[in-house]
Design an enzyme around this catalytic site. Sequence first.
Site, PDB file in Angstrom:
ATOM      1  CG  ASN A  11      79.952  92.200 -26.639  1.00 16.44           C
ATOM      2  OD1 ASN A  11      80.235  92.921 -25.696  1.00 16.44           O
ATOM      3  ND2 ASN A  11      78.876  91.935 -27.229  1.00 16.44           N
ATOM      4  CE  LYS A  13      76.594  90.456 -25.133  1.00 23.14           C
ATOM      5  NZ  LYS A  13      75.188  90.020 -25.309  1.00 23.14           N
ATOM      6  CG  HIS A 102      75.476  93.876 -29.804  1.00 19.88           C
ATOM      7  ND1 HIS A 102      74.158  93.556 -29.271  1.00 19.88           N
ATOM      8  CD2 HIS A 102      76.263  92.890 -29.861  1.00 19.88           C
ATOM      9  CE1 HIS A 102      74.487  92.222 -28.829  1.00 19.88           C
ATOM     10  NE2 HIS A 102      75.567  91.834 -29.184  1.00 19.88           N
ATOM     11  CD  GLU A 104      72.923  92.656 -25.747  1.00 12.59           C
ATOM     12  OE1 GLU A 104      73.845  93.107 -25.488  1.00 12.59           O
ATOM     13  OE2 GLU A 104      72.667  91.371 -25.518  1.00 12.59           O
ATOM     14  CD  GLU A 161      76.334  89.094 -32.083  1.00 14.55           C
ATOM     15  OE1 GLU A 161      77.322  88.228 -31.370  1.00 14.55           O
ATOM     16  OE2 GLU A 161      75.776  89.892 -31.448  1.00 14.55           O
ATOM     17  N   GLY A 167      72.128  85.780 -25.946  1.00  9.31           N
ATOM     18  CA  GLY A 167      71.967  85.429 -24.250  1.00  9.31           C
ATOM     19  C   GLY A 167      70.879  84.576 -23.891  1.00  9.31           C
ATOM     20  CB  SER A 198      73.575  80.761 -27.065  1.00 10.02           C
ATOM     21  OG  SER A 198      72.716  81.489 -26.774  1.00 10.02           O
TER      22      SER A 198
HETATM   23  P1  PGA Z   1      75.962  85.458 -25.905  1.00  9.92           P
HETATM   24  O1  PGA Z   1      75.950  86.986 -26.720  1.00  9.92           O
HETATM   25  O2  PGA Z   1      77.167  85.059 -26.366  1.00  9.92           O
HETATM   26  O3  PGA Z   1      75.616  85.938 -24.642  1.00  9.92           O
HETATM   27  O4  PGA Z   1      74.648  84.997 -26.557  1.00  9.92           O
HETATM   28  C1  PGA Z   1      76.591  87.288 -28.087  1.00  9.92           C
HETATM   29  C2  PGA Z   1      76.605  88.734 -28.208  1.00  9.92           C
HETATM   30  O5  PGA Z   1      75.792  89.447 -28.006  1.00  9.92           O
HETATM   31  O6  PGA Z   1      77.595  89.198 -28.934  1.00  9.92           O
END
Ligand code: PGA
Length: 237
Positions: A11, A13, A102, A104, A161, A167, A198
Amino acid sequence: MVDKEFLIVANWKAYDKVARQEQTSAWLERFLVQFSQSPKVGVVICPPYHLLLFLRWLLEKNSASAISLGVQDLSQFSAGAHTGEVSAEMVQGLAEFAILGHSERRREAGETDERVTAKVKNALGAGIIPIVCLDEAYISSQIEDLKKAGLSLAEMVFAYEPVAAIGTGKPETVESAQKVAGEVKRQSGSRRILYGGSVAAQNAHHYLAQEAISGLLVGGASTDPAEFARIVASANL
Ligand code: PGA
């Protein structure tokens, strides 16, 4: 692709390391040095929309069609007068997967269970496999809403998640990820449950060794092609 034993999803982003065509070419070139195709591991890259067509062309040019593409979101609307929206029909044939709901987007774009369900419906209608993201706080309500809409949850991929792990460099413990992924599997009836939050090369194999976890959704670490190749390779251990 969905029949593979493991699914490893990148991903990207809106990260600026993989935001332009030349960066994408460099990423792929580096990734392919280390990547060896495996019948049991499916790899999906989810770039931002504006790179989708270019990446498809790059994959073909490099004879890397074993790598699939996905989008990071889809519109809740079908094609029509919806300024700024990207509908499922518009990426049909270009994207095989769509990350939907997601956290976010829930936080920054006001996404709700109902809206995610509408997006999932559009994705399935266009033959795109939804990767539905879930945090513990809304696992049951989101799954309930998908069921109420009469959708076939067995055809979907789910990604557990935990918001606190995304993150932050603080992944969920493997035990807890296994437990919650097992719960998602039980409630949804889907065989495909990913873990995300992460994930890095040094922890990926611990999650993949869990019975309820059949893949990974990787954010930050996927922008580094060598690191992402190591994560993919850990599914072959
Ligand atoms: P990350 O994000 O690996 O940076 O923690 C995972 C995600 O948001 O899909």
